[in-house]
Design a protein around this motif. Structure first.
Motif, PDB file in Angstrom:
ATOM      1  N   ILE A 105       0.849  -1.209   0.000  1.00 22.01           N
ATOM      2  CA  ILE A 105       0.000   0.000   0.000  1.00 22.01           C
ATOM      3  C   ILE A 105       0.876   1.248   0.000  1.00 22.01           C
ATOM      4  O   ILE A 105       2.065   1.179   0.289  1.00 22.01           O
ATOM      5  CB  ILE A 105      -0.937   0.055   1.239  1.00 22.01           C
ATOM      6  N   GLU A 109      -3.178   4.725   2.722  1.00 27.37           N
ATOM      7  CA  GLU A 109      -3.984   3.591   2.254  1.00 27.37           C
ATOM      8  C   GLU A 109      -4.031   2.514   3.334  1.00 27.37           C
ATOM      9  O   GLU A 109      -3.187   2.487   4.236  1.00 27.37           O
ATOM     10  CB  GLU A 109      -3.392   3.015   0.959  1.00 27.37           C
ATOM     11  N   THR A 111      -4.590  -1.762   4.019  1.00 26.23           N
ATOM     12  CA  THR A 111      -4.540  -3.084   3.371  1.00 26.23           C
ATOM     13  C   THR A 111      -5.970  -3.604   3.182  1.00 26.23           C
ATOM     14  O   THR A 111      -6.856  -3.283   3.983  1.00 26.23           O
ATOM     15  CB  THR A 111      -3.735  -4.082   4.241  1.00 26.23           C
ATOM     16  N   PRO A 112      -6.191  -4.389   2.128  1.00 30.31           N
ATOM     17  CA  PRO A 112      -7.558  -4.859   1.830  1.00 30.31           C
ATOM     18  C   PRO A 112      -8.222  -5.565   3.005  1.00 30.31           C
ATOM     19  O   PRO A 112      -9.435  -5.495   3.174  1.00 30.31           O
ATOM     20  CB  PRO A 112      -7.357  -5.822   0.655  1.00 30.31           C
ATOM     21  N   CYS A 113      -7.433  -6.228   3.844  1.00 32.66           N
ATOM     22  CA  CYS A 113      -8.013  -6.947   4.992  1.00 32.66           C
ATOM     23  C   CYS A 113      -8.341  -6.004   6.143  1.00 32.66           C
ATOM     24  O   CYS A 113      -8.935  -6.415   7.144  1.00 32.66           O
ATOM     25  CB  CYS A 113      -7.048  -8.015   5.470  1.00 32.66           C
ATOM     26  N   GLY A 165      -4.161 -12.534   3.329  1.00 40.08           N
ATOM     27  CA  GLY A 165      -4.430 -11.351   2.505  1.00 40.08           C
ATOM     28  C   GLY A 165      -3.336 -10.328   2.587  1.00 40.08           C
ATOM     29  O   GLY A 165      -3.177  -9.505   1.706  1.00 40.08           O
ATOM     30  N   ASP A 166      -2.539 -10.341   3.657  1.00 37.50           N
ATOM     31  CA  ASP A 166      -1.420  -9.397   3.775  1.00 37.50           C
ATOM     32  C   ASP A 166      -0.142 -10.056   3.304  1.00 37.50           C
ATOM     33  O   ASP A 166       0.005 -11.249   3.381  1.00 37.50           O
ATOM     34  CB  ASP A 166      -1.239  -8.946   5.214  1.00 37.50           C
TER      35      ASP A 166
END
Ligand code: FES
Length: 167
Positions: A105, A109, A111-113, A165-166
Motif C-alpha cells: 500500500i 492507504e 490493506t484490503p483486509c 491477505g497481507d
C-alpha cells in the motif's frame, strides 16, 4: 453516539477547565471519541461540538490539524512513520518505502483486509532514534531497521489474527 463510559471520560477532561471554557477539552474529547468510534467522522465532530458548546468548524479545525486524529476510517493498526527532515535524512523515508512494499500500500492507504493503514507522521520528538514510527498514536518504535519492521508487522498480524491477505 458514545457510551456512558466515554462520556464520563470526556466529562473528566472538561472538569479540568473553568466551567466557561469547556471547549478546552476538545482534544481530549476527540481522542476519546476516536478511541470508541474508530475514527473522527463528521458525525463525531458534530457530536463533540454540541457536547462542548462550540462551533463545529472549530472542532473540524482541530481534528484536521493534528495527524493523530483520523478523519477517514483506518485499519486496525495505524503505522505512522516519521518522514520529517531529520528522520528523512536518517532512514525515515527508507523505512516508509520498505513498509509500502511490504504491505503493498501507499501512504494514506489501508490493506484490503483492514489490518494496516500507513501514514506519514510529523516529528515525534525522537529524531535521534530515527527511523521512528508510532502505532495507533500510542506505541513508539525506534531505530526501525528492516528486520525490526518485519518483526513488528508479524507481531501485529499475529495479534490481529489476520495474516491472510497481507504480504
Ligand atoms: S523528525 Fe522524526 S522524530 Fe523528529
Amino acid at each position: 453516539m458514545l457510551s456512558a463510559e466515554a462520556l464520563k471520560e470526556i466529562d473528566r477532561a472538561i472538569a479540568k477547565y473553568p466551567a466557561d471554557q469547556k471547549q478546552s477539552a476538545v482534544m481530549a474529547a476527540l481522542a476519546v471519541a476516536q478511541g470508541e468510534v474508530g475514527w473522527v467522522s463528521p458525525e463525531v465532530m458534530e457530536f463533540v461540538a454540541n457536547y462542548l458548546d462550540m462551533p463545529p468548524v472549530w472542532v473540524e479545525e482541530v481534528a484536521t490539524f493534528y495527524n493523530m486524529y483520523d478523519t477517514r476510517p483506518v485499519g486496525k493498526y495505524k503505522l505512522a512513520v516519521c518522514t520529517n527532515l531529520p528522520c528523512a535524512l536518517s532512514g525515515g523515508e527508507r523505512a516508509g518505502d520498505y513498509l509500502k512494499r511490504k504491505l503493498g500500500i501507499d501512504y494514506n492507504e489501508t490493506t484490503p483486509c483492514g489490518t494496516f493503514t500507513l501514514k506519514e507522521g510529523e516529528c515525534m520528538g525522537a529524531c535521534g532514534d530515527a527511523p521512528v514510527m508510532i502505532v495507533n498514536n500510542t506505541r513508539m518504535c525506534s531505530f526501525m531497521s528492516d528486520d525490526k519492521l518485519d518483526a513488528l508487522v508479524e507481531e501485529l498480524k499475529a495479534e490481529a489474527g489476520a495474516a491472510k491477505g497481507d504480504k
